[in-house]
Design a protein around this motif. Structure first.
Motif, PDB file in Angstrom:
ATOM      1  N   ILE A 130       0.874  -1.181   0.000  1.00 23.15           N
ATOM      2  CA  ILE A 130       0.000   0.000   0.000  1.00 23.15           C
ATOM      3  C   ILE A 130       0.911   1.232   0.000  1.00 23.15           C
ATOM      4  CG2 ILE A 130      -1.670   1.347   1.343  1.00 23.15           C
ATOM      5  CD1 ILE A 130      -2.809  -1.307   2.370  1.00 23.15           C
ATOM      6  N   PRO A 131       0.664   2.203  -0.873  1.00 21.00           N
ATOM      7  CA  PRO A 131       1.548   3.367  -0.969  1.00 21.00           C
ATOM      8  C   PRO A 131       1.717   4.092   0.373  1.00 21.00           C
ATOM      9  CG  PRO A 131       0.024   3.340  -2.814  1.00 21.00           C
ATOM     10  CD  PRO A 131      -0.425   2.258  -1.869  1.00 21.00           C
ATOM     11  N   LEU A 132       2.937   4.566   0.610  1.00 24.36           N
ATOM     12  CA  LEU A 132       3.252   5.261   1.855  1.00 24.36           C
ATOM     13  C   LEU A 132       2.339   6.459   2.077  1.00 24.36           C
ATOM     14  CD1 LEU A 132       7.165   5.261   1.634  1.00 24.36           C
ATOM     15  CD2 LEU A 132       5.668   3.583   2.718  1.00 24.36           C
ATOM     16  N   ARG A 133       2.083   7.185   1.037  1.00 24.47           N
ATOM     17  CA  ARG A 133       1.219   8.365   1.144  1.00 24.47           C
ATOM     18  C   ARG A 133      -0.191   7.977   1.600  1.00 24.47           C
ATOM     19  NH1 ARG A 133       1.287  13.631  -2.237  1.00 24.47           N
ATOM     20  NH2 ARG A 133      -0.760  14.472  -1.738  1.00 24.47           N
ATOM     21  N   THR A 134      -0.706   6.877   1.064  1.00 23.16           N
ATOM     22  CA  THR A 134      -2.033   6.392   1.446  1.00 23.16           C
ATOM     23  C   THR A 134      -2.050   6.002   2.915  1.00 23.16           C
ATOM     24  OG1 THR A 134      -2.463   5.615  -0.799  1.00 23.16           O
ATOM     25  CG2 THR A 134      -3.809   4.646   0.965  1.00 23.16           C
ATOM     26  N   LEU A 135      -1.028   5.270   3.351  1.00 25.14           N
ATOM     27  CA  LEU A 135      -0.943   4.872   4.760  1.00 25.14           C
ATOM     28  C   LEU A 135      -0.887   6.087   5.675  1.00 25.14           C
ATOM     29  CD1 LEU A 135       1.645   1.954   4.608  1.00 25.14           C
ATOM     30  CD2 LEU A 135      -0.791   1.760   5.163  1.00 25.14           C
ATOM     31  N   GLY A 136       0.009   7.011   5.352  1.00 26.97           N
ATOM     32  CA  GLY A 136       0.180   8.198   6.189  1.00 26.97           C
ATOM     33  C   GLY A 136      -1.065   9.060   6.265  1.00 26.97           C
TER      34      GLY A 136
END
Length: 114
Positions: A75-81
């Motif tokens: 899952i993309p880091l930006r989505t997680l953050g």
């Protein structure tokens, strides 16, 4: 320590504190555990394994966003953050109230020391 404010703060204040002697972080972990069912039901769309509970515990344990992403099939880091910060913002008042009311040293956890 970075201040946390739901309007302009940082969700990083709830990251990587497993080694902190401050009981505030143990209370944060306790709050997560007490709300496990609710926080496990809130997840990234189409990724039930990427729940707020899972991500918050991983951050508490000191995992990096990259490590968490890898454990969640990339899952993309930006989505997680973004998801994590949105959850912190959503539950900020409840978190703050719990930490203040379960505060054995009676210090106030406001935006100046939270």
């Amino acid at each position: 320590m970075t201040n946390f404010n739901s309007q302009n703060g940082s969700a990083d204040d709830f990251d990587n504190h497993s080694d902190q002697p401050d009981s505030k972080w143990e209370r944060w972990r306790s709050y997560l555990e007490l709300n496990r069912e609710l926080f496990s039901s809130i997840h990234i769309e189409n990724h039930p394994q990427a729940s707020f509970f899972f991500i918050a515990i991983e951050k508490f344990e000191g995992r990096t966003w990259k490590e968490i992403s890898a454990s969640l099939d990339g899952i993309p880091l930006r989505t997680l953050g973004r998801f994590y910060k949105d959850c912190i913002d959503r539950f900020y008042e409840g978190i703050k109230d719990y930490l203040n009311n379960n505060n054995p040293d009676n210090s106030n956890l406001d935006n100046e020391n939270f």
